[in-house]
Design an enzyme around this catalytic site. Sequence first.
Site, PDB file in Angstrom:
ATOM      1  N   ILE A 104       0.848  -1.185   0.000  1.00 15.63           N
ATOM      2  CA  ILE A 104       0.000   0.000   0.000  1.00 15.63           C
ATOM      3  C   ILE A 104       0.886   1.238   0.000  1.00 15.63           C
ATOM      4  O   ILE A 104       1.932   1.264   0.628  1.00 15.63           O
ATOM      5  CB  ILE A 104      -1.017   0.024   1.162  1.00 15.63           C
ATOM      6  CG1 ILE A 104      -0.358   0.251   2.504  1.00 15.63           C
ATOM      7  CG2 ILE A 104      -1.842  -1.232   1.198  1.00 15.63           C
ATOM      8  CD1 ILE A 104      -1.355   0.578   3.584  1.00 15.63           C
ATOM      9  N   CYS A 105       0.471   2.222  -0.745  1.00 15.07           N
ATOM     10  CA  CYS A 105       1.230   3.465  -0.869  1.00 15.07           C
ATOM     11  C   CYS A 105       1.290   4.157   0.492  1.00 15.07           C
ATOM     12  O   CYS A 105       0.254   4.502   1.069  1.00 15.07           O
ATOM     13  CB  CYS A 105       0.565   4.374  -1.900  1.00 15.07           C
ATOM     14  SG  CYS A 105       1.370   5.982  -2.054  1.00 15.07           S
TER      15      CYS A 105
END
EC number: 2.8.1.-
Length: 128
Positions: free
Chosen positions: A77-78
Amino acid sequence: MRFAIVVTGPAYGTQQASSAFQFAQALIAEGHKLSSVFFYREGVYNANHLTSPASDEFDLVRGWQQLNAQHGVALNICVAAALRRGVVDEMEAGRLGLASSNLQQGFTLSGLGALAEASLTCDRVVQF
């Protein structure tokens, strides 16, 4: 064939994440290799372990986690998008002085470099 998936929609409220999950399952069932799933923008909500769907709904957050555990699919996930939306791991929670973390086990906070690497090493990148 080697695939990577980019998910930009939340676990609930839009069709993006559930369509991506079904696509991921179909890829694996057909014998393709799913290397990674990168969650970006609102997609980072797929990693929030505080998500609690109704008992008669599919638990998409735990579904992603099972995909990781059973098939070794990297769930990135960013980190920038996650922090803006209140999704943090233990390290970030400590750094920010928060009482607890809420990143679901199996997910990893990553930079855009993880997406760039997936783009370079996979045959196809599919965005939902």
